[in-house]
Scaffold this active site. Structure first.
Site, PDB file in Angstrom:
ATOM      1  N   THR A  44       0.957  -1.571   0.401  1.00 42.03           N
ATOM      2  CA  THR A  44       0.047  -0.095  -0.431  1.00 42.03           C
ATOM      3  C   THR A  44       1.255   1.539   0.075  1.00 42.03           C
ATOM      4  O   THR A  44       0.459   1.802  -0.768  1.00 42.03           O
ATOM      5  CB  THR A  44      -0.971   0.282   1.021  1.00 42.03           C
ATOM      6  OG1 THR A  44      -2.034  -1.159   1.209  1.00 42.03           O
ATOM      7  CG2 THR A  44      -1.554   1.646   1.236  1.00 42.03           C
ATOM      8  N   THR A  45       1.730   1.564   1.029  1.00 46.15           N
ATOM      9  CA  THR A  45       3.017   2.360   0.950  1.00 46.15           C
ATOM     10  C   THR A  45       3.612   2.535  -0.144  1.00 46.15           C
ATOM     11  O   THR A  45       3.602   3.948  -0.542  1.00 46.15           O
ATOM     12  CB  THR A  45       3.145   2.578   2.261  1.00 46.15           C
ATOM     13  OG1 THR A  45       2.974   2.045   3.319  1.00 46.15           O
ATOM     14  CG2 THR A  45       4.365   3.948   2.401  1.00 46.15           C
ATOM     15  N   TYR A 107     -12.332  -3.789  -2.659  1.00 41.25           N
ATOM     16  CA  TYR A 107     -13.304  -3.155  -3.061  1.00 41.25           C
ATOM     17  C   TYR A 107     -15.129  -4.186  -4.129  1.00 41.25           C
ATOM     18  O   TYR A 107     -16.065  -3.848  -3.826  1.00 41.25           O
ATOM     19  CB  TYR A 107     -12.958  -2.056  -5.073  1.00 41.25           C
ATOM     20  CG  TYR A 107     -14.217  -2.011  -6.118  1.00 41.25           C
ATOM     21  CD1 TYR A 107     -15.137  -0.367  -5.211  1.00 41.25           C
ATOM     22  CD2 TYR A 107     -15.063  -2.421  -6.200  1.00 41.25           C
ATOM     23  CE1 TYR A 107     -15.568   0.113  -5.951  1.00 41.25           C
ATOM     24  CE2 TYR A 107     -15.950  -1.767  -7.205  1.00 41.25           C
ATOM     25  CZ  TYR A 107     -16.823  -0.911  -7.360  1.00 41.25           C
ATOM     26  OH  TYR A 107     -17.664   0.287  -7.136  1.00 41.25           O
ATOM     27  N   TYR A 133      -2.412 -10.135   4.195  1.00 44.07           N
ATOM     28  CA  TYR A 133      -2.828  -8.648   5.238  1.00 44.07           C
ATOM     29  C   TYR A 133      -4.359  -8.489   4.826  1.00 44.07           C
ATOM     30  O   TYR A 133      -4.591  -7.929   3.510  1.00 44.07           O
ATOM     31  CB  TYR A 133      -1.876  -7.628   3.865  1.00 44.07           C
ATOM     32  CG  TYR A 133      -1.916  -6.280   3.956  1.00 44.07           C
ATOM     33  CD1 TYR A 133      -1.983  -5.869   4.833  1.00 44.07           C
ATOM     34  CD2 TYR A 133      -1.309  -5.513   2.406  1.00 44.07           C
ATOM     35  CE1 TYR A 133      -2.258  -4.513   5.303  1.00 44.07           C
ATOM     36  CE2 TYR A 133      -1.652  -4.189   2.820  1.00 44.07           C
ATOM     37  CZ  TYR A 133      -2.053  -3.817   4.311  1.00 44.07           C
ATOM     38  OH  TYR A 133      -0.984  -2.451   4.062  1.00 44.07           O
ATOM     39  N   ARG A 138      -8.688   0.384   4.471  1.00 47.94           N
ATOM     40  CA  ARG A 138      -8.096   0.858   2.777  1.00 47.94           C
ATOM     41  C   ARG A 138      -8.558  -0.445   1.425  1.00 47.94           C
ATOM     42  O   ARG A 138      -9.274   0.382   0.398  1.00 47.94           O
ATOM     43  CB  ARG A 138      -7.324   0.370   2.874  1.00 47.94           C
ATOM     44  CG  ARG A 138      -5.695   1.178   2.982  1.00 47.94           C
ATOM     45  CD  ARG A 138      -6.076   2.528   2.995  1.00 47.94           C
ATOM     46  NE  ARG A 138      -5.317   3.041   1.956  1.00 47.94           N
ATOM     47  CZ  ARG A 138      -4.312   4.196   1.403  1.00 47.94           C
ATOM     48  NH1 ARG A 138      -3.620   4.888   2.262  1.00 47.94           N
ATOM     49  NH2 ARG A 138      -3.998   4.011   0.256  1.00 47.94           N
ATOM     50  N   LYS A 161      -0.501  -9.852   8.290  1.00 47.17           N
ATOM     51  CA  LYS A 161      -0.386  -8.724   8.745  1.00 47.17           C
ATOM     52  C   LYS A 161      -1.272  -8.331   9.363  1.00 47.17           C
ATOM     53  O   LYS A 161      -2.272  -7.944   8.605  1.00 47.17           O
ATOM     54  CB  LYS A 161       0.560  -7.331   7.553  1.00 47.17           C
ATOM     55  CG  LYS A 161       0.667  -6.449   7.840  1.00 47.17           C
ATOM     56  CD  LYS A 161       1.543  -5.332   6.488  1.00 47.17           C
ATOM     57  CE  LYS A 161       1.279  -3.776   6.670  1.00 47.17           C
ATOM     58  NZ  LYS A 161       0.995  -3.415   5.477  1.00 47.17           N
ATOM     59  N   ILE A 203       4.754  -4.665  10.136  1.00 48.85           N
ATOM     60  CA  ILE A 203       5.298  -4.118   9.186  1.00 48.85           C
ATOM     61  C   ILE A 203       5.068  -2.712   9.246  1.00 48.85           C
ATOM     62  O   ILE A 203       4.270  -1.887   9.073  1.00 48.85           O
ATOM     63  CB  ILE A 203       4.569  -4.692   7.457  1.00 48.85           C
ATOM     64  CG1 ILE A 203       5.458  -6.211   7.496  1.00 48.85           C
ATOM     65  CG2 ILE A 203       4.881  -3.959   6.393  1.00 48.85           C
ATOM     66  CD1 ILE A 203       4.592  -6.804   6.807  1.00 48.85           C
TER      67      ILE A 203
END
Length: 297
Positions: A44-45, A107, A133, A138, A161, A203
């Site tokens: 994501t980052t 989504y 994850y 998000r 995570k 993380i």
């Protein structure tokens, strides 16, 4: 390899939005020199949502090349379509990465059975270790502990995570999974408490700019030196929160640029640069954390 402070690495870009090799080299060297346990590339980052699949593959492979075997690399391989996630995962077979971080399908808002079948299908199509994850804020869906426990029985799903910040999930999952199953925090501000409860590390977004401090905090916590770990975490707490004043990675890219870790804080639309008020608060957080550079004004 899956313990301590693992950085959710930003993806540096030049002014035109193209991948910046020299800045990526600088970032990789920074983490090697400061003892980061592993790099997560294009999560994501790392702006996975705005990189196409060719760019995604390129950034992971470039990170591997630049790391030169000196730091393990984990590839972000999540997608909202199961076939796409499988395809991306297969690209990294025999590449040298140590595992994949696979976010829940965003989504679509699948059911728990849909989530189980999604990760099961990926597992059946690769030998690479898979880290689940979960980041509902998000993705719009929540991988519940009961589903995690069920998935933990599959051959190469080795951990999760967990980025909800819900610490009750640590014990709920830990009590029902194999002892080898790895629990990793995905929330910097609660990561110390997560480790206290049995997690193996974090993380981290904060590690992009405070690599040494995050690794030291994690190592002390894993050694059960909680008072010393808490002292470090207390200094970082304002920074943990400030890096999410706007959607990640907007703030952390701006700080990385200010600290000369990257040349530009370029983001791809629909992400836009940090606002003036956010930048002011970030500078205050850096000062409070003693992570400051003469370049900051």
């Amino acid at each position: 390899m899956f313990t301590g402070s693992m950085v959710a690495l930003i993806t540096p870009m030049n002014e035109k939005g193209q991948i910046c090799r020299s800045s990526l080299k600088n970032l990789v060297d920074y983490h090697i020199n400061n003892g980061t346990s592993a790099i997560v590339s294009v999560g994501t980052t790392g702006e996975s949502a705005t990189l196409n699949q060719n760019e995604h593959h390129y950034v992971v492979m470039l990170t591997l090349e630049l790391s030169d075997g000196k730091i393990p690399v984990i590839a972000g391989t999540g997608a909202n379509a199961t076939t796409e996630s499988i395809s991306l995962t297969k690209k990294f077979e025999d590449s040298g990465i140590i595992g994949c971080l696979t976010v829940t399908p965003y989504y679509n808002r699948p059911t728990q059975e849909g989530l189980y079948q999604h990760f099961k299908a990926i597992s059946e199509n690769t030998e690479l270790p898979q880290i689940l994850y979960n980041v509902p804020l998000r993705t719009g869906c929540d991988l519940l502990p009961s589903t995690v426990i069920k998935l933990s029985r599959l051959k190469n799903i080795i951990g999760i995570k967990e980025a909800t910040g819900d610490l009750s999930r640590v014990n709920t999952i830990k009590l029902k999974v194999n002892k080898k199953f790895i629990l990793i925090s995905g929330d910097d501000s609660t990561s110390l408490d997560f480790i206290k409860l049995g997690g193996k590390g974090v993380i981290s977004v904060t590690a992009n700019i405070a690599a040494k401090e995050m690794q030291k905090m994690c190592q002390l916590a894993l050694q059960k030196k909680f008072i010393d770990a808490q002292n470090i975490n207390n200094k970082l707490m304002f920074l943990h929160h400030s890096l999410f004043l706007e959607p990640n990675p907007i703030p952390v890219k701006w700080v990385a640029k200010k600290l000369n870790l990257i040349q530009h804080d370029t983001l791809r639309l629909p992400m836009t640069p940090a606002s003036y008020n956010t930048r002011k608060k970030l500078i205050k957080a850096l000062q409070q954390s003693n992570i400051i550079n003469k370049c900051i004004t």
